[in-house]
Scaffold this active site. Structure first.
Site, mmCIF file in Angstrom:
data_model
loop_
_atom_site.group_PDB
_atom_site.id
_atom_site.type_symbol
_atom_site.label_atom_id
_atom_site.label_comp_id
_atom_site.label_asym_id
_atom_site.label_seq_id
_atom_site.Cartn_x
_atom_site.Cartn_y
_atom_site.Cartn_z
ATOM 1 N N GLY A 132 -25.846 -12.951 -30.056
ATOM 2 C CA GLY A 132 -25.460 -12.857 -29.333
ATOM 3 C C GLY A 132 -24.331 -14.357 -28.246
ATOM 4 N N VAL B 157 -35.214 -5.137 -31.667
ATOM 5 C CA VAL B 157 -36.838 -5.721 -30.841
ATOM 6 C C VAL B 157 -37.526 -4.237 -30.200
ATOM 7 C CG1 VAL B 157 -35.112 -7.510 -29.628
ATOM 8 C CG2 VAL B 157 -35.184 -5.242 -28.683
ATOM 9 N N ALA C 172 -32.207 -12.512 -25.043
ATOM 10 C CA ALA C 172 -31.942 -12.487 -24.746
ATOM 11 C C ALA C 172 -30.881 -11.131 -25.394
ATOM 12 C CB ALA C 172 -30.062 -13.200 -24.554
ATOM 13 N N LYS D 267 -25.138 -6.174 -12.747
ATOM 14 C CA LYS D 267 -24.856 -5.613 -12.621
ATOM 15 C C LYS D 267 -26.692 -4.437 -12.613
ATOM 16 C CE LYS D 267 -21.057 -5.033 -15.461
ATOM 17 N NZ LYS D 267 -20.707 -6.690 -15.511
ATOM 18 N N VAL E 298 -19.241 -13.460 -17.849
ATOM 19 C CA VAL E 298 -18.897 -14.638 -18.713
ATOM 20 C C VAL E 298 -18.512 -15.094 -19.659
ATOM 21 C CG1 VAL E 298 -20.375 -16.215 -21.198
ATOM 22 C CG2 VAL E 298 -22.073 -14.739 -18.807
ATOM 23 N N GLY F 254 -15.376 -15.840 -22.390
ATOM 24 C CA GLY F 254 -15.281 -15.638 -23.633
ATOM 25 C C GLY F 254 -16.449 -14.941 -24.282
ATOM 26 N N THR G 150 -8.489 -1.600 -15.331
ATOM 27 C CA THR G 150 -8.989 -0.165 -14.450
ATOM 28 C C THR G 150 -8.390 -0.114 -13.761
ATOM 29 O OG1 THR G 150 -11.607 -1.012 -13.973
ATOM 30 C CG2 THR G 150 -11.002 -0.220 -15.653
ATOM 31 N N ARG H 97 -13.849 3.466 -15.254
ATOM 32 C CA ARG H 97 -14.812 3.646 -16.819
ATOM 33 C C ARG H 97 -15.627 4.149 -15.750
ATOM 34 N NH1 ARG H 97 -14.792 -1.763 -19.593
ATOM 35 N NH2 ARG H 97 -15.424 -1.994 -17.875
ATOM 36 N N GLU I 111 -18.545 2.161 -13.327
ATOM 37 C CA GLU I 111 -17.987 1.298 -13.256
ATOM 38 C C GLU I 111 -17.768 1.090 -12.005
ATOM 39 O OE1 GLU I 111 -14.486 -2.051 -15.284
ATOM 40 O OE2 GLU I 111 -13.738 0.393 -14.927
#
Length: 642
Positions: free
Chosen positions: A313, A364, A385, A431, A471, A473, A495, A563, A566
């Site tokens: 990722g 995982v 991660a 979050k 983050v 990009g 949104t 959304r 959110e």
């Protein structure tokens, strides 16, 4: 050459470009040189007559003497081929040949004059006249070539400048001058430097490299059409974030293209063209990166076995890149995404051929697949991660989010404790603070489980959590999404007009993870100063303008509504949290409420069973018990909060 010119003229095209004139024939150059020699004779004659007030040629026929001088000069010009070169490309060698031919002429005529004196007792020409003629003829021939060369250079630069972007370089320091000189010396670049730009007001009459210096006031007071410039080149490293934003706001207001150039230390002539790029929104959001103690980080990784879950990722792959620089004995890269895992495998084997890697395709949440890795490789560090992170998808599929984010974290953390891994570092998110969606709540549940393991009897592993915002990009983040929408001609979708977010770069996020791995004593949640939050609407407008378009004219901005799950504002600290400082002023420790292992372990087992039975509502119910501050927003699960 003449055939092509004749064809253009008789074809009706009466405009002949200088690029069509390849070079003049040698006989024309020689004829012009002879004319210059005759002019030099007349100038020399005029000067000598004015100075001496008497005859300077003692021979009865002056025409014979002057003609002999010209013929002698032409002879040496023929010998040294002074007329053979292409004038616009004249070099020092051509200059030297001109000087030698003129000197030889003066020397031969002077020698004949001396011999004539020895044999007859009288001279036929004044010696001073020969010296004067030598100087004037040489200067005349040289200036002719110099003017032709300069004329073609000016015309060529003019033609190039009409095809290139007319730019000014921001700054008048050594760095800016070096960049401007490099551009001027490289005719293949699509830029034409027309001046420099500074905030100072005392440089209006000065110039650099023959180019004028513009003041900021001049840019502010004139329109783009009046300024006659297309864009500005900036050196980002030479300015603070506030200075950069101030200048960029001005340039965007004037509809100027903004290009960034590397610092002189990073500049190489061979790749200057590729180094000058259009300024990106990431360049404006970048902050001063965290300074990590490389020696401490290196000692934690050098010659050690390292596991990185989610290693294909955005965050995981950058952790792999940074860890590889410290020469570990082995890096195991685990991910369930096949194509990205293959891509990182190819990249790592190319960049770090001396490092031993193992790339594992696995989930995982599958303990039977993962545990053999712990048995075989005795990991010293585990970077966890792996996670599902897209809020709407996890909101729609809470059971899948729990299996990866909660159960997966439990399995990797428990195995790390069981096999006595030195340090376990989990990547979390802002979050997870006062979550309003399943994704954030699942990450908070994972944080609680990982923290609880720290105090389990017999545990020697140090469990550390890092928590940060969006983050730049990363896969699925807002900036690449906006870029695609702008490239497609719009619209750009937001949104809500008031939504704000924190941003950081991928390398910076991963430096935080590595730093936390060395700083932590176990059980901490590390957060760090992320600067000022960014309003997404402002972000979209600036991205559109940086791309050369006008918001809501060329590219529409539309609002789609929040959304599911959110919220308008993200937080890094929960309401009950207190922070403790660390030796790095940018990094703090969040003292969030914790749960005992037996309690959180029981709840995780319950929510795992609900997830395996795909009971979405039951999953969210239990998640709200684990994370009491989890209040759903704009979601079907809001009914569970009443």
């Amino acid at each position: 050459m003449y055939g092509s010119l004749r064809k253009k003229i008789f074809a009706g095209d009466n405009v002949v470009s200088l690029s069509d004139v390849r070079y003049l024939p040698r006989w024309i150059i020689l004829a012009i040189d002879i004319i210059i020699l005759w002019i030099s004779l007349f100038i020399s004659t005029y000067i000598i007559e004015k100075i001496t007030q008497k005859d300077f040629i003692y021979h009865e026929d002056q025409t014979v003497v002057l003609g002999g001088i010209i013929l002698t000069n032409v002879f040496f010009m023929y010998v040294f081929k002074t007329y053979a070169g292409i004038i616009r490309h004249s070099t020092f060698i051509d200059l030297f040949k001109l000087m030698v031919s003129c000197f030889c002429t003066a020397f031969v005529i002077g020698t004949i004059n001396i011999i004539y004196f020895w044999t007859t007792g009288g001279k036929f020409i004044l010696t001073a006249y020969l010296i004067l003629y030598f100087i004037i003829s040489f200067m005349g021939l040289f200036l002719f070539r110099l003017y032709v060369k300069e004329f073609f250079h000016i015309v060529r630069e003019y033609r190039r400048s009409t095809l290139k972007k007319r730019i000014v370089v921001l700054g008048i320091d050594e760095q800016s001058i070096a960049i401007a000189r490099a551009i001027l010396d490289n005719p293949s670049l699509p830029y034409h430097v027309v001046g420099f730009l500074t905030q100072r007001t005392d440089s209006k009459r000065a110039s650099l490299l023959g180019k004028p210096i513009f003041s900021k006031d001049r840019i502010e007071q004139h329109a783009k059409e009046e300024l006659l410039i297309d864009g500005v080149i900036v050196i980002k490293e030479m300015m603070s974030k506030d200075e950069m934003n101030s200048w960029v706001n001005l340039f965007l207001e004037k509809d100027l293209n903004i290009f960034k150039a590397p610092s002189v230390q990073k500049l190489r002539d061979s790749d200057l063209g590729g180094s000058i790029r259009t300024l990106q929104i990431e360049d404006l959001l970048n902050r001063k990166p965290i300074k990590i103690e490389n020696e401490e980080v290196k000692s934690r990784h050098f010659n050690k076995n390292i596991l990185v879950t989610g290693g294909a990722g955005s965050i995981g792959s950058e952790i792999v890149r940074q860890v590889a620089q410290f020469n570990p004995a082995l890096i195991v890269v685990l991910d369930q995404a096949e194509t990205p895992l293959y891509d990182i495998e190819l990249e790592m084997k190319d960049k770090f051929p001396h490092i031993r890697f193992k790339f594992v395709l696995a989930d995982v949440s599958n303990q039977r697949r993962v545990e053999p890795l712990f048995q075989a490789y005795s990991f010293s560090m585990v970077y966890h991660a792996a996670a599902y992170k897209h809020v709407p998808l996890v909101e729609e599929n809470p059971h899948e989010g729990i299996l990866v984010n909660v159960l997966g974290s439990k399995i990797i953390a428990t195995l790390s404790s069981k096999y006595r891994v030195n340090r376990f570092v989990m990547v979390s998110t802002d979050k997870a603070v006062n979550p309003t969606n399943v994704m954030g709540a699942s990450k908070r549940a994972a944080e609680l489980f990982v923290q609880s393991l720290q105090n389990v009897e017999g545990n020697v592993t140090k469990f550390i959590t890092t928590r940060f915002g969006n983050v730049l990009g990363s896969n699925g983040s807002v900036i690449p999404h906006f870029k695609k929408q702008i490239e497609a001609g719009g619209p750009v979708t937001i949104t809500h007009p008031d939504i704000v977010r924190y941003f950081m770069t991928i390398p910076e996020a991963c430096e935080l993870v590595l730093q936390a791995g060395t700083m932590g004593h176990g059980g901490e949640i590390f957060v760090f100063d992320m600067g000022e939050p960014v309003k997404i609407l402002d972000l979209a407008r600036r991205m559109i303008k940086l791309s050369g378009f006008e918001p809501n004219i060329d590219i529409k901005i539309i609002y789609t509504g929040l959304r599911p799950g959110e919220k308008l504002y993200e937080e890094l600290l929960s309401d009950d949290a207190k922070t403790l400082p660390t030796h790095n002023e940018k990094i703090m420790i969040s003292k969030d409420p914790i749960m005992v292992f037996s309690e959180i372990d029981s709840l995780v087992n319950m929510i795992t069973k609900a997830s395996l039975s795909r009971d979405k509502v039951e999953v969210v119910k239990i998640l709200k018990i684990i994370v009491p501050e989890f209040k759903s927003n704009n979601s079907v699960y809001e009914v569970l909060d009443k």
